[in-house]
Enzyme design. Structure first.
Site, mmCIF file in Angstrom:
data_model
loop_
_atom_site.group_PDB
_atom_site.id
_atom_site.type_symbol
_atom_site.label_atom_id
_atom_site.label_comp_id
_atom_site.label_asym_id
_atom_site.label_seq_id
_atom_site.Cartn_x
_atom_site.Cartn_y
_atom_site.Cartn_z
ATOM 1 C CD GLU A 170 -2.894 1.377 0.504
ATOM 2 O OE1 GLU A 170 -2.506 1.417 -0.598
ATOM 3 O OE2 GLU A 170 -3.884 1.483 0.671
ATOM 4 C CG ASP A 171 -0.892 4.987 -1.243
ATOM 5 O OD1 ASP A 171 -1.532 4.190 -0.788
ATOM 6 O OD2 ASP A 171 -1.405 5.646 -2.044
ATOM 7 C CG ASP A 211 -4.891 9.336 6.585
ATOM 8 O OD1 ASP A 211 -4.188 10.173 7.221
ATOM 9 O OD2 ASP A 211 -5.947 9.831 5.980
ATOM 10 C CG PHE A 256 -2.647 15.604 1.399
ATOM 11 C CD1 PHE A 256 -3.734 14.674 1.617
ATOM 12 C CD2 PHE A 256 -2.589 15.538 -0.059
ATOM 13 C CE1 PHE A 256 -4.429 13.746 0.965
ATOM 14 C CE2 PHE A 256 -3.423 14.822 -0.962
ATOM 15 C CZ PHE A 256 -4.094 13.825 -0.275
ATOM 16 N NE ARG A 297 -2.944 8.230 -9.274
ATOM 17 C CZ ARG A 297 -3.517 7.752 -7.981
ATOM 18 N NH1 ARG A 297 -2.769 7.466 -7.094
ATOM 19 N NH2 ARG A 297 -4.883 7.888 -7.763
HETATM 20 P P1 IMP Z 1 -6.937 5.463 5.146
HETATM 21 O O1 IMP Z 1 -8.255 4.523 4.670
HETATM 22 O O2 IMP Z 1 -7.601 6.573 5.898
HETATM 23 O O3 IMP Z 1 -6.021 4.651 5.819
HETATM 24 O O4 IMP Z 1 -6.560 5.854 3.596
HETATM 25 C C1 IMP Z 1 -5.533 5.438 2.935
HETATM 26 C C2 IMP Z 1 -5.840 5.920 1.557
HETATM 27 O O5 IMP Z 1 -5.999 7.387 1.523
HETATM 28 C C3 IMP Z 1 -4.458 5.729 1.004
HETATM 29 O O6 IMP Z 1 -4.361 4.682 0.200
HETATM 30 C C4 IMP Z 1 -4.358 7.142 -0.269
HETATM 31 O O7 IMP Z 1 -5.262 6.831 -1.439
HETATM 32 C C5 IMP Z 1 -5.191 8.328 0.552
HETATM 33 N N1 IMP Z 1 -4.199 8.999 1.388
HETATM 34 C C6 IMP Z 1 -4.077 9.126 2.714
HETATM 35 N N2 IMP Z 1 -3.415 10.245 3.271
HETATM 36 C C7 IMP Z 1 -2.847 10.716 1.902
HETATM 37 C C8 IMP Z 1 -1.954 11.706 1.457
HETATM 38 O O8 IMP Z 1 -1.114 12.376 2.158
HETATM 39 N N3 IMP Z 1 -1.491 11.731 0.193
HETATM 40 C C9 IMP Z 1 -2.442 11.189 -0.597
HETATM 41 N N4 IMP Z 1 -3.068 10.325 -0.326
HETATM 42 C C10 IMP Z 1 -3.458 9.977 0.924
HETATM 43 MG MG MG Z 2 -5.308 8.335 -3.394
#
Ligand code: IMP
Ligand code: MG
Length: 179
Positions: free
Chosen positions: A98-99, A102, A151, A164
């Site tokens: 995963e990238d 959050d 962010f 990207r």
């Molecule tokens: P989560 O479900 O809140 O953990 O969010 C995960 C997803 O939110 C990641 O796969 C990203 O696509 C997006 N995301 C969360 N923080 C960032 C950020 O700082 N930059 C870009 N995308 C983010």
């Molecule tokens: Mg995204």
């Protein structure tokens, strides 16, 4: 640096060095096994490509597309599957790539979903982690960088599908999303 970015957070040299280090750890941990690497599209595409090429194990690849964000910078909390894996994962050692983690909503949904398909094991490898934003209990097994609550974009990460293709990871200028 483009005017949309407030600063460079992680350079491409730092990314490359850390990806090698994490790949070496995975190679060591899974010695003698073959591993299925699951790419979570689209954000982890560059990380996945760089990481898997540094792994010295028999490995297979599969891709899944998930959406948890709209166009904004905060999670909707709602996770939608856009594309499932092509093959079954029954009995396989799986690593989800995963990238960024959050709130943790996306990965806790995914881990639950894939665990229900009876893999031999399942672990999470993330490029970035923002632990201060966590809403659910989730800890990655492998993490390249822990970052503050800002962010970020680049190296696969987007804001509204842009940036990207940037080689480094930047903090996005808040003016871009507060307009
Ligand atoms: P989560 O479900 O809140 O953990 O969010 C995960 C997803 O939110 C990641 O796969 C990203 O696509 C997006 N995301 C969360 N923080 C960032 C950020 O700082 N930059 C870009 N995308 C983010
Ligand atoms: Mg995204």
């Amino acid at each position: 640096m483009k005017k949309d970015f407030a600063k460079v957070l992680i350079t491409k040299e730092e990314i490359a060095a850390k990806v090698k280090e994490v790949a070496a750890r995975i190679t060591e941990d899974y010695k003698g096994e073959s591993v299925l690497f699951v790419c979570i599209l689209k954000g982890s595409v560059h990380f996945y490509s760089d990481l898997t090429r540094e792994i010295d194990l028999p490995l297979t690849m599969d891709f899944m597309s998930i959406s948890s964000y709209g166009a904004g910078t905060t999670s909707s909390g709602e996770v939608k599957m856009l594309k499932d894996l092509d093959k079954t994962i029954n009995g396989k050692h799986v690593i989800i790539v995963e990238d960024i983690i959050d709130s943790g909503n996306t990965l806790s949904y995914l881990k639950r979903l894939l665990s229900s398909r009876q893999p031999a094991s399942i672990k999470i490898c993330t490029l970035l982690d923002k632990p201060s934003r966590r809403k659910v209990d989730l800890t990655p097994d492998y993490c390249c960088f822990t970052i503050p609550d800002e962010f970020v974009v680049g190296y696969g990460l987007d804001y509204d599908e842009l940036y990207r293709n940037e080689k480094e990871i930047y903090v996005l200028d808040p003016a871009v999303y507060s307009e």
